[in-house]
Design a protein around this motif. Structure first.
Motif: not given
Length: 326
Positions: A27-56
């Motif tokens: 809802f905030h980052d506008g990313l598509d998470l099929p089945d609420f599966a955030a782990f799929t973001l690890l497969d791309s640089d863009h997705g990994r960057d989004a995860l790292e921003r979130y955790y930071r």
């Protein structure tokens, strides 16, 4: 000092967690998470960057407020059945679980320790829907199902395993047994409905009692997540001995039921200040509550507000009561 000892030491009166990972990303980052599966973001640089921003953002909050921080790997859906739905075979799931831990370990390594102590928790989700207790498994079936993911997370050097949004005590028992077999410290986080019962219909205190009886109290402690504090309050049987095991809460921002949340197309992010006030009340009511964070609808604003209200309160409580024991 073990991870569990660190969580209950008197010098860190409260440990924060992150907020609602999936709802923030959707809802905030506008990313598509099929089945609420955030782990799929690890497969791309863009997705990994989004995860790292979130955790930071949560590392920064913990640093500002002088608290500890428990970071969950983005692997709530990274088990066999969900992975298969998303095109991940056993090898791919093993790789993504290991990669999620490696990402957080790198992020932790750049933080000055012990200024901001960070524990990395391997996040395990329910085999089926996190809101509905359907197609029930036995404890043996649950142990067999969750064993592979738990073993991979443990072998990747997480500090503990946390099973979030668990709807039945049998699945909880199986997860604890799988973690014990792997040699991993484990935390079970149940979810509750509006009336404070698990989706299975069991009272929270009865689920905790049954879990401990079946596993010789092998879980380090018990949490509740994906429920508003009002829903947890309905589950708190006064003076029930099982409540000493309730050490953590990751609440929703919304008072909506699970069914309403499941159908909602908008994000109910509630009121961060009100949520923090409710947490403060629970911290008073539950003297063993030490891990506080968020779930659906919460983001860094909510965790900041919780830290502002609860960190000073918890330090005062810890100073008066001394060191907690597990």
């Amino acid at each position: 000092m073990s991870a569990i000892d660190a969580l209950t030491s008197s010098d860190r009166a409260v440990w924060l967690t992150d907020g609602g990972l999936e709802t923030t990303l959707i809802f905030h980052d506008g990313l598509d998470l099929p089945d609420f599966a955030a782990f799929t973001l690890l497969d791309s640089d863009h997705g990994r960057d989004a995860l790292e921003r979130y955790y930071r953002s949560y590392i920064a909050i913990a640093r500002r407020h002088g608290t500890g921080l428990v970071l969950e790997t983005p692997t709530w859906r990274a088990s066999a059945d969900w992975g298969r739905r998303l095109g991940y075979d056993e090898a791919a799931l093993q790789a993504v679980n290991a990669s999620s831990v490696a990402m957080l370990r790198v992020m932790r390594a750049v933080e000055p320790a012990p200024a901001t102590p960070i524990l990395i928790s391997g996040n395990v989700g329910p085999r089926r829907d996190g809101y509905v207790a359907d197609a029930l498994m036995s404890a043996d079936e649950a142990e067999a199902y969750h064993a592979a993911q738990i073993r991979t997370l443990h072998d990747s050097s997480v500090d503990l395993i946390t099973a979030l949004t668990i709807t039945t005590v049998d699945e909880a028992i199986g997860i604890v047994r799988a973690a014990v077999r792997a040699g991993a410290p484990v935390v079970i986080s149940f979810t509750v409905e509006l009336d404070g019962t698990l989706p299975s219909g069991q009272r929270l205190v009865d689920a905790i009692t049954e879990l401990d009886a079946a596993t010789d109290s092998a879980a380090a402690y018990v949490m509740v997540n994906c429920a508003h504090p009002d829903h947890l309050a309905a589950a708190l049987a006064p003076s029930h001995p099982a409540l000493v095991r309730l050490r953590g809460l990751r609440a929703n921002a919304s008072r909506r039921s699970h069914a309403e949340l499941d159908e909602a197309e908008d994000l109910d992010d509630g009121d961060p200040a009100e949520l923090a006030s409710l947490y403060a009340g629970l911290l008073e009511a539950l003297p063993d509550l030490v891990v506080v964070g968020g779930c659906c609808g919460t983001d860094s604003r909510h965790i900041e507000a919780i830290a502002e209200r609860c960190a000073p309160l918890a330090r005062g409580r810890s100073g008066a009561g001394g060191q907690r024991s597990v």
